[in-house]
Write an enzyme that holds these catalytic residues in place. Structure first.
Site, PDB file in Angstrom:
ATOM      1  N   THR A 242      -9.113  -3.097 -13.447  1.00 54.51           N
ATOM      2  CA  THR A 242      -9.042  -4.566 -13.507  1.00 54.51           C
ATOM      3  C   THR A 242      -7.914  -5.123 -12.650  1.00 54.51           C
ATOM      4  O   THR A 242      -7.836  -6.346 -12.454  1.00 54.51           O
ATOM      5  CB  THR A 242      -8.851  -5.042 -14.954  1.00 54.51           C
ATOM      6  N   GLY A 243      -7.034  -4.275 -12.121  1.00 52.08           N
ATOM      7  CA  GLY A 243      -5.913  -4.747 -11.318  1.00 52.08           C
ATOM      8  C   GLY A 243      -6.294  -5.030  -9.877  1.00 52.08           C
ATOM      9  O   GLY A 243      -7.447  -4.874  -9.462  1.00 52.08           O
ATOM     10  N   THR A 244      -5.296  -5.432  -9.093  1.00 52.11           N
ATOM     11  CA  THR A 244      -5.551  -5.822  -7.704  1.00 52.11           C
ATOM     12  C   THR A 244      -6.116  -4.668  -6.886  1.00 52.11           C
ATOM     13  O   THR A 244      -7.140  -4.814  -6.200  1.00 52.11           O
ATOM     14  CB  THR A 244      -4.245  -6.324  -7.055  1.00 52.11           C
ATOM     15  N   VAL A 245      -5.476  -3.503  -6.937  1.00 55.37           N
ATOM     16  CA  VAL A 245      -5.973  -2.349  -6.183  1.00 55.37           C
ATOM     17  C   VAL A 245      -7.276  -1.847  -6.801  1.00 55.37           C
ATOM     18  O   VAL A 245      -8.213  -1.473  -6.097  1.00 55.37           O
ATOM     19  CB  VAL A 245      -4.914  -1.233  -6.141  1.00 55.37           C
TER      20      VAL A 245
ATOM     21  N   ASP B 226      -0.632   0.674 -12.111  1.00 57.12           N
ATOM     22  CA  ASP B 226       0.752   0.317 -11.814  1.00 57.12           C
ATOM     23  C   ASP B 226       1.643   1.520 -12.076  1.00 57.12           C
ATOM     24  O   ASP B 226       1.346   2.373 -12.919  1.00 57.12           O
ATOM     25  CB  ASP B 226       1.195  -0.851 -12.693  1.00 57.12           C
TER      26      ASP B 226
ATOM     27  N   SER C 112      -6.425  -0.831 -19.501  1.00 59.10           N
ATOM     28  CA  SER C 112      -5.574  -0.812 -20.683  1.00 59.10           C
ATOM     29  C   SER C 112      -6.395  -1.038 -21.948  1.00 59.10           C
ATOM     30  O   SER C 112      -7.563  -1.450 -21.897  1.00 59.10           O
ATOM     31  CB  SER C 112      -4.514  -1.911 -20.573  1.00 59.10           C
TER      32      SER C 112
ATOM     33  N   ASN D  40      -3.006  -4.336   4.347  1.00 62.92           N
ATOM     34  CA  ASN D  40      -2.297  -3.627   3.282  1.00 62.92           C
ATOM     35  C   ASN D  40      -3.147  -3.351   2.052  1.00 62.92           C
ATOM     36  O   ASN D  40      -2.855  -2.431   1.287  1.00 62.92           O
ATOM     37  CB  ASN D  40      -1.052  -4.410   2.865  1.00 62.92           C
TER      38      ASN D  40
ATOM     39  N   CYS E 120       2.067   0.897   1.483  1.00 64.55           N
ATOM     40  CA  CYS E 120       1.211   0.135   2.402  1.00 64.55           C
ATOM     41  C   CYS E 120       1.874  -0.127   3.752  1.00 64.55           C
ATOM     42  O   CYS E 120       1.210  -0.098   4.793  1.00 64.55           O
ATOM     43  CB  CYS E 120       0.781  -1.185   1.757  1.00 64.55           C
TER      44      CYS E 120
ATOM     45  N   HIS F 202      -0.022  -6.648   6.858  1.00 66.90           N
ATOM     46  CA  HIS F 202       1.383  -6.378   7.179  1.00 66.90           C
ATOM     47  C   HIS F 202       1.530  -6.243   8.694  1.00 66.90           C
ATOM     48  O   HIS F 202       0.837  -5.424   9.324  1.00 66.90           O
ATOM     49  CB  HIS F 202       1.852  -5.079   6.519  1.00 66.90           C
TER      50      HIS F 202
END
Length: 373
Positions: free
Chosen positions: A18-21, A91, A43, A348, A159, A261
């Site tokens: 569910t996270g960004t990555v 994370d 989680s 990135n 990154c 980046h």
């Protein structure tokens, strides 16, 4: 479209889905020719919910239909035993313990987290640079108690490190060792995750500090560009570029760009006289990593795309070229202090994150490191 050696679909799991990555993993793997998303892990707060209810979706494309109604599971290894590959977008606060438990359960982990990058038996792989470091995995497996048959951890790099070591590898391959490197980064806000940098800190501003970033770039570069040596005790070790010492100085800045980046790089070669700017351009264009030659489906056509225009690359114009899987280089010219200087742009959230992990897994399948049953 290339096929994996056995022609079978390979079941994969995603940790931190569910996270960004994790969302980027979902987006890329939903259309992958080999890998099939089998389990989504997150989680306890998200577990038990359909993915659409568990995730705050922040990608520019809709949630893929293959995962919309998939029930999210907790990150317990026994729920992922049918997966040949596990991708971790966790994370760092959670990744260490969970990834270790999954490895102990004899599962193959391809991690975007930083926790095991310094481990002396864990390869830190940029897939367009140093896939030969997969050769240390049997030693990693043998060191576990009990020894493992299939489980291991492979990490991809930070990154910002990922973007500039690709042209550095191309230059060392063509012209021999680099002695010194200065790199100044202009890093996108997505590199800080979500919700990221507060708006009042980044709008109309440049923040000349990213905690721990400079030290990571300087150290990771040596592990990635170095080789593997046999120690007196029979153990393999990463030589950290020790045969030809390389000095790296990084200065890292956060800028108000969403993705991409940008890095200004200057290098000094051991070779005297050094190559000319035109020779450097030609070497960058000609660079072909093994991931291209053996048929990884996610590799770009151009590992390095060289711009001739004086004002490129630019994040807004060039970050999504080749779906962000390669890097763009421009402004190759003589450096009056070192030898050569140039500008690198890397996406990135693609080659700097999820795309690297996916190509690492493709390499491991093709090389027989991942056991597909």
């Amino acid at each position: 479209m290339s096929k994996n050696p056995d022609g079978k679909q390979i079941k994969v799991g995603i940790l931190g889905a569910t996270g960004t990555v994790g969302q980027r993993f979902v987006t890329l793997l939903a259309k992958h020719p080999w890998f099939t998303i089998h389990v989504l892990g997150a989680s306890s707060r998200s577990a038990g919910k359909p993915y659409t209810q568990a995730v705050m979706w922040k990608q520019t494309t809709p949630i893929p239909s293959v995962v919309r109604d998939m029930i999210v599971r907790e990150c317990h290894s026994e729920l992922f035993t049918e997966c040949a590959v596990i991708f971790s977008g966790l994370d760092a606060d959670a990744a260490g313990e969970i990834e270790s438990a999954f490895r102990s359960a004899d599962l193959a982990i391809f991690s975007n987290a930083k926790n095991y990058r310094r481990d002396p038996s864990v390869p830190l792989i940029v897939p367009l640079v140093n896939d030969s470091h997969l050769s240390i995995i049997p030693q990693q497996q043998a060191l576990q108690n009990p020894p493992l048959k299939k489980g291991f951890i492979v990490t991809n790099a930070n990154c910002s490190t990922t973007g500039y070591v690709i042209p550095l590898r191309a230059l060392e391959r063509a012209f021999g060792p680099i002695e010194s490197c200065l790199v100044t980064t202009m890093q996108a806000i997505s590199g800080a995750g979500y919700p990221g940098v507060p708006s009042l800190d980044i709008i109309d501003n440049v923040v000349p500090y990213i905690g721990g970033e400079e030290e990571k770039m300087e150290w990771e570069t040596l592990k990635i560009l170095g080789g593997i040596a046999d120690g007196d005790d029979g153990m393999k070790t990463f030589d950290m570029h020790a045969r030809h010492p390389l000095r790296v100085s990084a200065s890292c800045n956060r800028v108000p760009v969403i993705d991409g980046h940008t890095m200004c790089v200057s290098v000094r070669f051991q070779q005297r006289p050094p190559p000319s700017p035109q020779q450097v351009r030609e070497a960058l264009v000609a660079y072909t990593p093994e991931a291209q030659s053996i048929g990884c489906p996610s590799v770009p056509v151009h590992a390095i795309f060289v711009h001739e225009e004086p004002d490129r690359p630019q994040p807004r114009l060039d970050r999504y070229y080749q779906d962000g899987a390669g890097v763009s280089v421009g402004r190759v010219r003589q450096c009056p202090v070192l030898d050569i200087k140039f500008v690198v742009l890397a996406n990135n959230v693609s080659i700097g994150a999820a795309t690297s992990s996916i190509i690492n897994a493709e390499l491991a399948v093709l090389k027989g490191v991942v056991k597909v049953e």
